[in-house]
Design a protein around this motif. Structure first.
Motif, mmCIF file in Angstrom:
data_model
loop_
_atom_site.group_PDB
_atom_site.id
_atom_site.type_symbol
_atom_site.label_atom_id
_atom_site.label_comp_id
_atom_site.label_asym_id
_atom_site.label_seq_id
_atom_site.Cartn_x
_atom_site.Cartn_y
_atom_site.Cartn_z
ATOM 1 N N ILE B 20 38.645 34.285 46.678
ATOM 2 C CA ILE B 20 39.876 33.916 45.964
ATOM 3 C C ILE B 20 39.811 34.527 44.567
ATOM 4 O O ILE B 20 38.824 34.304 43.845
ATOM 5 C CB ILE B 20 39.997 32.374 45.878
ATOM 6 C CG1 ILE B 20 40.251 31.798 47.271
ATOM 7 C CG2 ILE B 20 41.097 31.966 44.909
ATOM 8 C CD1 ILE B 20 40.177 30.289 47.343
ATOM 9 N N PHE B 22 40.048 34.092 41.485
ATOM 10 C CA PHE B 22 40.203 32.966 40.556
ATOM 11 C C PHE B 22 40.512 33.467 39.141
ATOM 12 O O PHE B 22 41.308 32.879 38.420
ATOM 13 C CB PHE B 22 38.892 32.175 40.544
ATOM 14 C CG PHE B 22 39.012 30.738 40.144
ATOM 15 C CD1 PHE B 22 40.082 29.951 40.540
ATOM 16 C CD2 PHE B 22 38.019 30.134 39.375
ATOM 17 C CE1 PHE B 22 40.164 28.608 40.189
ATOM 18 C CE2 PHE B 22 38.092 28.794 39.026
ATOM 19 C CZ PHE B 22 39.173 28.039 39.426
ATOM 20 N N LEU B 62 49.608 36.347 43.094
ATOM 21 C CA LEU B 62 48.321 35.821 42.621
ATOM 22 C C LEU B 62 48.312 34.299 42.661
ATOM 23 O O LEU B 62 47.300 33.685 42.978
ATOM 24 C CB LEU B 62 48.033 36.318 41.192
ATOM 25 C CG LEU B 62 47.719 37.809 41.053
ATOM 26 C CD1 LEU B 62 47.617 38.189 39.577
ATOM 27 C CD2 LEU B 62 46.419 38.171 41.771
ATOM 28 N N LYS B 63 49.465 33.706 42.349
ATOM 29 C CA LYS B 63 49.534 32.240 42.395
ATOM 30 C C LYS B 63 49.282 31.741 43.811
ATOM 31 O O LYS B 63 48.540 30.786 44.035
ATOM 32 C CB LYS B 63 50.911 31.774 41.895
ATOM 33 C CG LYS B 63 51.031 30.271 41.747
ATOM 34 C CD LYS B 63 50.192 29.753 40.590
ATOM 35 C CE LYS B 63 50.169 28.241 40.521
ATOM 36 N NZ LYS B 63 49.357 27.744 39.413
ATOM 37 N N GLY B 66 45.579 31.944 44.794
ATOM 38 C CA GLY B 66 44.603 31.029 44.205
ATOM 39 C C GLY B 66 44.126 31.358 42.801
ATOM 40 O O GLY B 66 43.184 30.738 42.303
ATOM 41 N N THR B 67 44.763 32.320 42.156
ATOM 42 C CA THR B 67 44.345 32.654 40.785
ATOM 43 C C THR B 67 44.656 31.505 39.828
ATOM 44 O O THR B 67 45.734 30.913 39.888
ATOM 45 C CB THR B 67 45.074 33.936 40.307
ATOM 46 O OG1 THR B 67 44.744 34.998 41.206
ATOM 47 C CG2 THR B 67 44.680 34.318 38.885
ATOM 48 N N LEU B 68 43.710 31.200 38.950
ATOM 49 C CA LEU B 68 43.947 30.204 37.901
ATOM 50 C C LEU B 68 43.943 30.864 36.525
ATOM 51 O O LEU B 68 44.831 30.618 35.716
ATOM 52 C CB LEU B 68 42.872 29.102 37.952
ATOM 53 C CG LEU B 68 42.937 28.058 36.833
ATOM 54 C CD1 LEU B 68 44.282 27.332 36.809
ATOM 55 C CD2 LEU B 68 41.817 27.033 36.975
ATOM 56 N N TYR B 69 42.945 31.694 36.282
ATOM 57 C CA TYR B 69 42.802 32.291 34.945
ATOM 58 C C TYR B 69 43.375 33.709 34.927
ATOM 59 O O TYR B 69 43.031 34.534 35.780
ATOM 60 C CB TYR B 69 41.331 32.374 34.548
ATOM 61 C CG TYR B 69 40.644 31.025 34.504
ATOM 62 C CD1 TYR B 69 40.764 30.196 33.398
ATOM 63 C CD2 TYR B 69 39.871 30.573 35.576
ATOM 64 C CE1 TYR B 69 40.136 28.962 33.358
ATOM 65 C CE2 TYR B 69 39.238 29.350 35.540
ATOM 66 C CZ TYR B 69 39.379 28.543 34.427
ATOM 67 O OH TYR B 69 38.757 27.321 34.393
ATOM 68 N N LYS B 93 54.301 29.748 35.826
ATOM 69 C CA LYS B 93 53.626 29.671 37.125
ATOM 70 C C LYS B 93 52.364 28.815 37.075
ATOM 71 O O LYS B 93 51.730 28.585 38.095
ATOM 72 C CB LYS B 93 53.235 31.080 37.615
ATOM 73 C CG LYS B 93 54.366 32.062 37.809
ATOM 74 C CD LYS B 93 55.305 31.690 38.933
ATOM 75 C CE LYS B 93 54.696 31.796 40.300
ATOM 76 N NZ LYS B 93 55.662 31.493 41.379
ATOM 77 N N GLY B 94 51.961 28.416 35.875
ATOM 78 C CA GLY B 94 50.804 27.519 35.749
ATOM 79 C C GLY B 94 49.470 28.213 35.563
ATOM 80 O O GLY B 94 48.422 27.588 35.711
ATOM 81 N N PHE B 95 49.481 29.507 35.217
ATOM 82 C CA PHE B 95 48.204 30.188 34.973
ATOM 83 C C PHE B 95 47.623 29.771 33.623
ATOM 84 O O PHE B 95 48.366 29.476 32.686
ATOM 85 C CB PHE B 95 48.387 31.716 34.963
ATOM 86 C CG PHE B 95 48.770 32.286 36.292
ATOM 87 C CD1 PHE B 95 47.872 32.305 37.342
ATOM 88 C CD2 PHE B 95 50.034 32.829 36.491
ATOM 89 C CE1 PHE B 95 48.229 32.856 38.581
ATOM 90 C CE2 PHE B 95 50.407 33.361 37.719
ATOM 91 C CZ PHE B 95 49.502 33.374 38.760
#
Lengths: 108, 368
Positions: B20, B22, B62-63, B66-69, B93-95
């Protein structure tokens, strides 16, 4: 967005509250687990399975009752049990400023 | 009994196992208003940078993946007129955003917009503690004052800032001054001593790297402070590149990491999944300690943060040692050994005029 009549009256039953993710949070769901970051506090929170599902469902459109109905079906528990869980969990997250309720956002 | 790990580490482990992405490091542009001679970037003038719409579509993907950062860097990110459109979309998108900038284009109004992004950090490069040194390194008079102004403006808005110092021959004497400057302004200070070669393979920027003695003097107080009773680092030379991390160029090329500029494909033509399973991504993921013929037998392994990309850039061998990493590990070992000897004798050892590092010869390496 349409404001529910109950808001106008200044009376809001907790079940009718609409939870939303706090705008300053960063978040992602990894294999069913929600990872939520609060940049202001530099904290990372990993929510449990039920909490992660509530987080996912809290899109600013569903109220607590809507979320409880979905959880009751998905986790095969009674509506009342699910409702208690959602009320408690969203209240806890709101207390930590990770989540808020529509109309009660920070600064309002 | 199995070792329990905290929930966040468990999630990170999952991202590694499930490939993923991340953390995504995204160079939004190679345009920059500074002219740092040590910079690794080589703009590819004829190529078109991704549009805001293309970037938004990739962020959507990417969202889902599973990307977070998301780390936005350049070039200089604020050279893109649509930077805030991109960054606001990413936040929507919450990144979790980290912004890397030289800070020179940040005024009060820009700082207000940055605050609204709730970034994890804004990271600003400093190349000295004085305008003279810094401006010489950026080839841009006034850049020091403007970067410092940005740090102040961001700090006033309670935005977490990080001063990033790239330590080299020209500014090593100002290391402690840079640390103090960062502390005085309420910033975290991070530093690096490894200058990476240019994207086109030129080793010219590496001429400015500190030699062993300079590194020893610079790192002595830092390493000594950290090394309580020895080095706790495990003999682990693994790297997250291509596993739960990747890098995207302004043109949509996808690399295993920011340093390893071998593209696995382009997001305007290939899906992220195709790229993650491209030969270059598969190859870098497959590397194990057993494959590292020289490194696996090296006595410095527990002091080393081996970067496969650096080894590849220096020697063309992904599995070989990196001259810069070898030197650094050797210097760190020397400092720790010196501390241990000092402790055993109950005395404080000062930096040795002849530091106990050894130079490791790497066949085929050439620092031009």
């Amino acid at each position: 967005m349409m404001v529910p009549k109950k808001w106008e009256m200044g009376i809001m039953k907790v079940e009718a509250k609409i939870p939303i993710k706090s705008p300053d949070t960063a978040h992602q769901i990894i294999d069913g687990e929600a990872v939520v970051i609060t940049p202001g506090q530099m904290m990372v929170h990993v929510l449990n399975t039920v909490g992660s599902r509530i987080w996912d469902l809290a899109n600013g459109k569903r109220n607590i009752q809507d979320i409880a109905r979905i959880l009751a079906k998905e986790f095969d528990v009674s509506y009342e049990t699910a409702l208690d869980d959602v009320v408690e969990f969203t209240g806890e997250l709101a207390g930590n400023e990770i989540m808020c309720f529509l109309g009660e956002e920070q600064g309002e | 009994m199995s070792k329990s790990i905290d929930p966040y580490s468990r999630v990170v482990k999952k991202t590694l196992e499930m490939l993923i992405p991340f953390t995504v490091h995204w160079e939004l542009t190679y345009h920059c208003n500074l002219r740092c001679p040590h910079c690794y970037v080589v703009p590819q003038g004829s190529r078109k940078e991704l549009s805001c719409g293309e970037i938004a579509a990739i962020l959507d993907d990417l969202k889902e993946r599973g990307t977070l950062y998301v780390v936005f860097s350049g070039g200089e990110i604020l050279m893109r007129e649509d930077f805030f459109d991109i960054a606001r979309y990413a936040r929507k998108k919450g990144f979790a955003l980290r912004l890397m900038t030289n800070g020179t284009l940040i005024n009060g109004a820009i700082a207000d917009q940055v605050k609204d992004l709730y970034p994890l950090s804004v990271e600003i490069s400093l190349y000295g503690s004085t305008p003279t040194t810094h401006d010489r390194m950026t080839a841009c008079p006034g850049s020091f004052e403007r970067s410092m102004r940005a740090l102040r403006l961001l700090g006033e808005r309670s935005i977490r800032t990080v001063v990033k110092g790239l330590m080299m021959k020209q500014n090593a004497a100002e290391f402690q001054g840079m640390k103090k400057l960062a502390s005085d302004i309420g910033s975290q200070f991070l530093y690096d001593t490894v200058i990476i070669p240019r994207m086109n393979g030129s080793m010219k920027p590496c001429r400015n790297r500190l030699d062993g003695e300079e590194l020893y003097r610079l790192l002595y107080p830092e390493v000594r402070e950290r090394a309580e009773d020895g080095n706790s680092q495990e003999d682990d030379l693994s790297c997250s590149a291509g596993l739960n991390a990747l890098s995207i160029s302004p043109y949509g090329d996808v690399y295993p990491c920011i340093t390893f500029k071998e593209s696995g494909g382009n997001l305007t033509e290939n899906s992220l999944s195709e790229i993650q399973h491209s030969p270059i991504f598969s190859k870098i993921r497959s590397i194990t300690l057993t494959d590292l013929r020289k490194c696996k037998r090296c006595e410095l392994v527990q002091y080393c943060n081996r970067c496969p990309a650096l080894a590849w850039l220096e020697t063309g061998d992904l599995l070989g040692p990196s001259k810069a990493d070898c030197l650094l590990a050797s210097v760190i070992k020397g400092i720790i050994d010196s501390k241990r000897k000092g402790n055993a004798r109950g005395e404080e050892l000062l930096p040795s005029p002849k530091p106990p590092w050894k130079t490791i010869d790497i066949k085929g390496s050439s620092i031009m």
